[in-house]
Design a protein around this motif. Structure first.
Motif, PDB file in Angstrom:
ATOM      1  N   PRO A 106     -89.645  89.390  21.292  1.00  0.00           N
ATOM      2  CA  PRO A 106     -89.625  87.935  21.442  1.00  0.00           C
ATOM      3  C   PRO A 106     -90.668  87.273  20.554  1.00  0.00           C
ATOM      4  O   PRO A 106     -91.787  87.774  20.402  1.00  0.00           O
ATOM      5  CB  PRO A 106     -89.943  87.733  22.922  1.00  0.00           C
ATOM      6  N   LYS A 107     -90.288  86.151  19.943  1.00  0.00           N
ATOM      7  CA  LYS A 107     -91.232  85.418  19.106  1.00  0.00           C
ATOM      8  C   LYS A 107     -90.812  83.959  19.040  1.00  0.00           C
ATOM      9  O   LYS A 107     -89.688  83.602  19.356  1.00  0.00           O
ATOM     10  CB  LYS A 107     -91.299  86.022  17.706  1.00  0.00           C
ATOM     11  N   ASN A 138     -82.816  81.294  18.576  1.00  0.00           N
ATOM     12  CA  ASN A 138     -83.170  82.449  17.750  1.00  0.00           C
ATOM     13  C   ASN A 138     -82.334  82.489  16.481  1.00  0.00           C
ATOM     14  O   ASN A 138     -82.816  82.885  15.421  1.00  0.00           O
ATOM     15  CB  ASN A 138     -82.977  83.733  18.559  1.00  0.00           C
ATOM     16  N   MET A 139     -81.081  82.065  16.570  1.00  0.00           N
ATOM     17  CA  MET A 139     -80.232  82.028  15.383  1.00  0.00           C
ATOM     18  C   MET A 139     -80.794  81.044  14.350  1.00  0.00           C
ATOM     19  O   MET A 139     -80.894  81.351  13.162  1.00  0.00           O
ATOM     20  CB  MET A 139     -78.813  81.612  15.773  1.00  0.00           C
ATOM     21  N   VAL A 140     -81.218  79.864  14.810  1.00  0.00           N
ATOM     22  CA  VAL A 140     -81.800  78.876  13.902  1.00  0.00           C
ATOM     23  C   VAL A 140     -83.125  79.392  13.347  1.00  0.00           C
ATOM     24  O   VAL A 140     -83.422  79.222  12.156  1.00  0.00           O
ATOM     25  CB  VAL A 140     -81.975  77.525  14.629  1.00  0.00           C
ATOM     26  N   GLU A 141     -83.906  80.058  14.192  1.00  0.00           N
ATOM     27  CA  GLU A 141     -85.173  80.631  13.724  1.00  0.00           C
ATOM     28  C   GLU A 141     -84.936  81.676  12.639  1.00  0.00           C
ATOM     29  O   GLU A 141     -85.724  81.780  11.689  1.00  0.00           O
ATOM     30  CB  GLU A 141     -85.923  81.272  14.900  1.00  0.00           C
ATOM     31  N   GLY A 142     -83.861  82.431  12.760  1.00  0.00           N
ATOM     32  CA  GLY A 142     -83.535  83.420  11.741  1.00  0.00           C
ATOM     33  C   GLY A 142     -83.226  82.769  10.399  1.00  0.00           C
ATOM     34  O   GLY A 142     -83.632  83.272   9.344  1.00  0.00           O
ATOM     35  N   ILE A 143     -82.531  81.634  10.444  1.00  0.00           N
ATOM     36  CA  ILE A 143     -82.240  80.909   9.196  1.00  0.00           C
ATOM     37  C   ILE A 143     -83.534  80.399   8.581  1.00  0.00           C
ATOM     38  O   ILE A 143     -83.753  80.516   7.374  1.00  0.00           O
ATOM     39  CB  ILE A 143     -81.247  79.754   9.473  1.00  0.00           C
TER      40      ILE A 143
END
Length: 195
Positions: A106-107, A138-143
């Motif tokens: 988690p982050k 998390n998906m947006v954070e990955g982008i």
């Protein structure tokens, strides 16, 4: 007289299905069912059909192992995996499981949302809704992380726009209209607040 008894048994069976009636009647039902069932060749296209057949007739037998894998399971609990990252645990469990995943620790904001979700019991719908929201965040954070590392993701390609355009153009138009409407409403609300 015997024919009359058979007729009464048949009538009784139709009116009361739990009544077992005459033995000959049950044999007749079995015969009728077998006579009307399709042959094996017509059923073999059904996924999983034949899994309860005789072992020598089962299609996966050459690939099956004898004895099966994991037949000698060690007694007792598995050895506890070393915890190198934060692992969330349900409030309904006394501790973490012996084995767990560490690939996605988690982050950022998604980790905060998951941390809050795991403070709630699993029978609370907020627990699951927060976990769903954390996945989207998390998906947006990955982008954002990809862009920060100099890699511009192909968001439209990863969303399957080309396939959607080819196989479901009506659905793609519907999604585009909905997305445009949502963005329009957000812009209108912001302009109203400023004005």
């Amino acid at each position: 007289m015997d024919t009359e008894t058979n007729r009464r048994d048949l009538a009784e069976q139709r009116h009361h299905p739990h009544h077992h009636g005459h033995v000959d009647y049950e044999r007749q039902i079995d015969y009728d069912l077998n006579r009307h069932s399709p042959p094996r060749e017509e059923l073999q296209h059904i996924p999983g059909w034949g899994s309860d057949l005789d072992r020598k007739n089962r299609p996966a037998v050459p690939m099956e192992r004898t004895p099966p894998r994991f037949i000698h399971v060690p007694a007792g609990q598995p050895v506890q995996q070393a915890q190198t990252v934060e692992v969330f645990c349900s409030t309904e469990r006394p501790g973490i499981t012996p084995i767990f995943g560490t690939a996605q620790p988690p982050k950022w904001l998604s980790g905060v949302i998951r941390r809050l979700a795991y403070k709630l019991p699993e029978n609370d719908v907020r627990h699951w809704l927060m976990l769903l929201a954390a996945d989207r965040v998390n998906m947006v954070e990955g982008i954002v992380e990809d862009v920060a590392h100099g890699h511009v993701p192909n968001v439209l390609g990863e969303m399957g726009i080309r396939s959607e355009l080819r196989y479901n153009p009506g659905g793609l138009v519907r999604k585009a209209v909905i997305a445009t409407a949502v963005v329009g409403v957000i812009v209108a609300l912001r302009n109203r607040r400023k004005g």
